[in-house]
Enzyme design. Structure first.
Site, PDB file in Angstrom:
ATOM      1  N   LYS A  47       0.829  -1.207   0.000  1.00 59.45           N
ATOM      2  CA  LYS A  47       0.000   0.000   0.000  1.00 59.45           C
ATOM      3  C   LYS A  47       0.867   1.262   0.000  1.00 59.45           C
ATOM      4  O   LYS A  47       0.687   2.148  -0.826  1.00 59.45           O
ATOM      5  CB  LYS A  47      -0.931   0.013   1.241  1.00 59.45           C
ATOM      6  CG  LYS A  47      -1.883  -1.173   1.298  1.00 59.45           C
ATOM      7  CD  LYS A  47      -2.824  -1.103   2.508  1.00 59.45           C
ATOM      8  CE  LYS A  47      -2.122  -1.173   3.854  1.00 59.45           C
ATOM      9  NZ  LYS A  47      -1.417  -2.451   4.111  1.00 59.45           N
ATOM     10  N   ARG A  86     -10.065   0.448   8.503  1.00 56.26           N
ATOM     11  CA  ARG A  86      -9.635  -0.928   8.770  1.00 56.26           C
ATOM     12  C   ARG A  86     -10.708  -1.732   9.463  1.00 56.26           C
ATOM     13  O   ARG A  86     -10.481  -2.897   9.786  1.00 56.26           O
ATOM     14  CB  ARG A  86      -8.400  -0.893   9.659  1.00 56.26           C
ATOM     15  CG  ARG A  86      -7.070  -0.992   8.909  1.00 56.26           C
ATOM     16  CD  ARG A  86      -5.962  -0.926   9.951  1.00 56.26           C
ATOM     17  NE  ARG A  86      -4.750  -1.572   9.536  1.00 56.26           N
ATOM     18  CZ  ARG A  86      -3.719  -0.946   8.970  1.00 56.26           C
ATOM     19  NH1 ARG A  86      -3.788   0.321   8.687  1.00 56.26           N
ATOM     20  NH2 ARG A  86      -2.636  -1.614   8.665  1.00 56.26           N
ATOM     21  N   ARG A 117      11.188  -5.343   5.088  1.00 54.82           N
ATOM     22  CA  ARG A 117      10.948  -3.912   4.842  1.00 54.82           C
ATOM     23  C   ARG A 117      11.956  -3.063   5.626  1.00 54.82           C
ATOM     24  O   ARG A 117      12.244  -3.326   6.773  1.00 54.82           O
ATOM     25  CB  ARG A 117       9.525  -3.559   5.273  1.00 54.82           C
ATOM     26  CG  ARG A 117       9.264  -2.065   5.364  1.00 54.82           C
ATOM     27  CD  ARG A 117       7.791  -1.699   5.382  1.00 54.82           C
ATOM     28  NE  ARG A 117       6.984  -2.485   6.290  1.00 54.82           N
ATOM     29  CZ  ARG A 117       5.661  -2.542   6.238  1.00 54.82           C
ATOM     30  NH1 ARG A 117       4.989  -1.897   5.298  1.00 54.82           N
ATOM     31  NH2 ARG A 117       4.986  -3.273   7.110  1.00 54.82           N
ATOM     32  N   ARG A 138      10.957  -1.410  11.096  1.00 56.75           N
ATOM     33  CA  ARG A 138       9.889  -1.019  12.013  1.00 56.75           C
ATOM     34  C   ARG A 138       9.802  -2.004  13.165  1.00 56.75           C
ATOM     35  O   ARG A 138       9.985  -3.199  12.976  1.00 56.75           O
ATOM     36  CB  ARG A 138       8.553  -0.998  11.257  1.00 56.75           C
ATOM     37  CG  ARG A 138       8.220   0.361  10.708  1.00 56.75           C
ATOM     38  CD  ARG A 138       7.067   0.339   9.730  1.00 56.75           C
ATOM     39  NE  ARG A 138       5.881  -0.360  10.210  1.00 56.75           N
ATOM     40  CZ  ARG A 138       4.771  -0.474   9.499  1.00 56.75           C
ATOM     41  NH1 ARG A 138       4.682   0.059   8.286  1.00 56.75           N
ATOM     42  NH2 ARG A 138       3.740  -1.131   9.977  1.00 56.75           N
ATOM     43  N   ARG A 195      -0.753  -9.250  12.970  1.00 57.18           N
ATOM     44  CA  ARG A 195      -1.399  -8.223  12.148  1.00 57.18           C
ATOM     45  C   ARG A 195      -2.173  -8.849  10.990  1.00 57.18           C
ATOM     46  O   ARG A 195      -3.213  -8.336  10.589  1.00 57.18           O
ATOM     47  CB  ARG A 195      -0.350  -7.226  11.629  1.00 57.18           C
ATOM     48  CG  ARG A 195       0.110  -6.271  12.751  1.00 57.18           C
ATOM     49  CD  ARG A 195       1.461  -5.658  12.495  1.00 57.18           C
ATOM     50  NE  ARG A 195       1.561  -4.959  11.240  1.00 57.18           N
ATOM     51  CZ  ARG A 195       2.700  -4.751  10.586  1.00 57.18           C
ATOM     52  NH1 ARG A 195       3.850  -5.206  11.082  1.00 57.18           N
ATOM     53  NH2 ARG A 195       2.691  -4.106   9.457  1.00 57.18           N
TER      54      ARG A 195
HETATM   55  P1  ADP Z   1       0.896  -1.835   7.243  1.00 55.68           P
HETATM   56  O1  ADP Z   1       1.356  -0.852   6.200  1.00 55.68           O
HETATM   57  O2  ADP Z   1       1.901  -2.899   7.488  1.00 55.68           O
HETATM   58  O3  ADP Z   1      -0.454  -2.363   6.934  1.00 55.68           O
HETATM   59  P2  ADP Z   1       0.355   0.495   8.887  1.00 55.68           P
HETATM   60  O4  ADP Z   1       1.543   1.373   8.895  1.00 55.68           O
HETATM   61  O5  ADP Z   1      -0.774   0.863   8.018  1.00 55.68           O
HETATM   62  O6  ADP Z   1       0.812  -1.016   8.609  1.00 55.68           O
HETATM   63  O7  ADP Z   1      -0.199   0.359  10.371  1.00 55.68           O
HETATM   64  C1  ADP Z   1       0.636   0.041  11.450  1.00 55.68           C
HETATM   65  C2  ADP Z   1      -0.200  -0.076  12.722  1.00 55.68           C
HETATM   66  O8  ADP Z   1      -0.831   1.182  12.992  1.00 55.68           O
HETATM   67  C3  ADP Z   1      -1.330  -1.083  12.690  1.00 55.68           C
HETATM   68  O9  ADP Z   1      -0.892  -2.399  13.001  1.00 55.68           O
HETATM   69  C4  ADP Z   1      -2.263  -0.514  13.758  1.00 55.68           C
HETATM   70  O10 ADP Z   1      -1.789  -0.806  15.063  1.00 55.68           O
HETATM   71  C5  ADP Z   1      -2.124   0.985  13.555  1.00 55.68           C
HETATM   72  N1  ADP Z   1      -3.128   1.492  12.594  1.00 55.68           N
HETATM   73  C6  ADP Z   1      -2.891   2.043  11.381  1.00 55.68           C
HETATM   74  N2  ADP Z   1      -4.053   2.387  10.780  1.00 55.68           N
HETATM   75  C7  ADP Z   1      -5.052   2.046  11.633  1.00 55.68           C
HETATM   76  C8  ADP Z   1      -6.474   2.119  11.588  1.00 55.68           C
HETATM   77  N3  ADP Z   1      -7.122   2.608  10.511  1.00 55.68           N
HETATM   78  N4  ADP Z   1      -7.179   1.657  12.656  1.00 55.68           N
HETATM   79  C9  ADP Z   1      -6.548   1.169  13.734  1.00 55.68           C
HETATM   80  N5  ADP Z   1      -5.225   1.044  13.847  1.00 55.68           N
HETATM   81  C10 ADP Z   1      -4.461   1.484  12.806  1.00 55.68           C
HETATM   82  P1  ADP Z   2       2.103  -1.947   3.162  1.00 59.37           P
HETATM   83  O1  ADP Z   2       2.064  -0.430   3.208  1.00 59.37           O
HETATM   84  O2  ADP Z   2       0.909  -2.525   2.466  1.00 59.37           O
HETATM   85  O3  ADP Z   2       2.305  -2.576   4.512  1.00 59.37           O
HETATM   86  P2  ADP Z   2       4.693  -1.598   1.789  1.00 59.37           P
HETATM   87  O4  ADP Z   2       4.381  -0.747   0.623  1.00 59.37           O
HETATM   88  O5  ADP Z   2       5.403  -0.965   2.924  1.00 59.37           O
HETATM   89  O6  ADP Z   2       3.351  -2.376   2.281  1.00 59.37           O
HETATM   90  O7  ADP Z   2       5.527  -2.861   1.253  1.00 59.37           O
HETATM   91  C1  ADP Z   2       5.977  -3.871   2.143  1.00 59.37           C
HETATM   92  C2  ADP Z   2       7.366  -4.326   1.710  1.00 59.37           C
HETATM   93  O8  ADP Z   2       7.258  -5.069   0.479  1.00 59.37           O
HETATM   94  C3  ADP Z   2       8.339  -3.181   1.431  1.00 59.37           C
HETATM   95  O9  ADP Z   2       9.622  -3.570   1.863  1.00 59.37           O
HETATM   96  C4  ADP Z   2       8.279  -3.007  -0.089  1.00 59.37           C
HETATM   97  O10 ADP Z   2       9.515  -2.530  -0.617  1.00 59.37           O
HETATM   98  C5  ADP Z   2       7.991  -4.426  -0.568  1.00 59.37           C
HETATM   99  N1  ADP Z   2       7.110  -4.468  -1.758  1.00 59.37           N
HETATM  100  C6  ADP Z   2       6.078  -3.651  -2.046  1.00 59.37           C
HETATM  101  N2  ADP Z   2       5.491  -3.995  -3.210  1.00 59.37           N
HETATM  102  C7  ADP Z   2       6.173  -5.073  -3.678  1.00 59.37           C
HETATM  103  C8  ADP Z   2       6.055  -5.900  -4.856  1.00 59.37           C
HETATM  104  N3  ADP Z   2       5.108  -5.677  -5.771  1.00 59.37           N
HETATM  105  N4  ADP Z   2       6.931  -6.912  -4.990  1.00 59.37           N
HETATM  106  C9  ADP Z   2       7.897  -7.147  -4.050  1.00 59.37           C
HETATM  107  N5  ADP Z   2       8.061  -6.409  -2.935  1.00 59.37           N
HETATM  108  C10 ADP Z   2       7.207  -5.383  -2.740  1.00 59.37           C
END
Ligand code: ADP
Ligand code: ADP
Ligand code: ZN
Length: 217
Positions: free
Chosen positions: A13, A88, A127, A160, A171
């Site tokens: 994302k 979410r 990541r 992270r 998660r």
């Molecule tokens: P990822 O990109 O791996 O999905 P995020 O950076 O979006 O993770 O979120 C990290 C953490 O922040 C989540 O595991 C949760 O604890 C909190 N968080 C983020 N967005 C929300 C939301 N919309 N509602 C509740 N908790 C959230």
């Molecule tokens: P999210 O916000 O959904 O948690 P991220 O964009 O942070 O996900 O991506 C998670 C990890 O996977 C990062 O280290 C990123 O560089 C890698 N990644 C993202 N998209 C791809 C893809 N299409 N193929 C392989 N690795 C990816």
């Protein structure tokens, strides 16, 4: 353009948000990034959010919804926005709909990035994020040219705290229980775009932009 990025942790994302916000000139609103910034700055909100985030749990809905409502009222959101990681839960989705209605706005698209569960842990654990500019890398799939150093700004890359195998597994479970129902929710509204998130990063980006531009739901 008013859009949401949906998908499990590690789906890509944040990575795809960069392409989308450039393409449509809209602000990127990541609730995860906002919480992490508050933790770094030691605010009250940061203190509250941290205990949930460290365990891979969701931050309570009331805190999260208030934060997003405030953000959407800022001037830069008049031309649209990209929400990343919000909503979410169904509760959050209902609250968003209500908030937008009161501003005479509605969502255009929800982009659902699909990646099989087996691939998510490796993505999240590998990541790395620049501590200075926030740029995201992956040790294997998107490495920086110099190990541990940001290509953009020369800052140190960090992992992270919630990107450990155990917390990522939590998660993913939370996602399946509380967030995946949103796929149905937005399909019924006719605005869900499904994207194959297992392709290479640049191909995923092209697919998303093409579907958004051509209104393919
Ligand atoms: P990822 O990109 O791996 O999905 P995020 O950076 O979006 O993770 O979120 C990290 C953490 O922040 C989540 O595991 C949760 O604890 C909190 N968080 C983020 N967005 C929300 C939301 N919309 N509602 C509740 N908790 C959230
Ligand atoms: P999210 O916000 O959904 O948690 P991220 O964009 O942070 O996900 O991506 C998670 C990890 O996977 C990062 O280290 C990123 O560089 C890698 N990644 C993202 N998209 C791809 C893809 N299409 N193929 C392989 N690795 C990816
Ligand atoms: Zn950097």
């Amino acid at each position: 353009m008013r859009a949401i990025l949906l998908g499990p942790p590690g789906a890509g994302k944040g990575t795809q948000a960069e392409t989308i916000v450039k393409e449509f000139s809209i602000p990127h609103i990541s609730t995860g990034d906002i919480f992490r910034k508050n933790i770094k700055e030691g605010t009250e909100l940061g203190k509250k959010a941290k205990e949930y985030m460290d365990q891979g749990k969701l931050v309570p809905d009331d805190l999260t919804v208030e934060l997003v409502k405030d953000r959407l009222q800022q001037d830069d959101c008049k031309k649209g926005f990209l929400l990343d990681g919000f909503p979410r839960t169904i509760y959050q989705a209902d609250a968003l709909e209500e908030a937008l209605k009161s501003m005479d706005q509605k969502l255009d698209y929800v982009i659902n990035i699909e990646v099989r569960k087996e691939l998510l842990v490796e993505r999240a654990v590998g990541r790395r994020v620049c501590k200075d500019c926030g740029q995201t890398y992956h040790t294997k799939f998107n490495p920086p040219s110099k190990d541990g150093i940001c290509d953009n700004c020369g800052g140190d890359l960090q992992q992270r705290k919630d990107d450990t195998e155990e917390t990522v597994a939590n998660r993913i479970n939370v996602y399946e229980e509380q967030t995946a129902p949103l796929i149905d929710y937005y399909t019924k509204k006719g605005i869900l775009i499904n994207i194959d998130g297992e392709k290479p990063i640049d191909e995923v980006g092209k697919d998303i932009v093409a579907k958004m531009r051509n209104k393919i739901v």
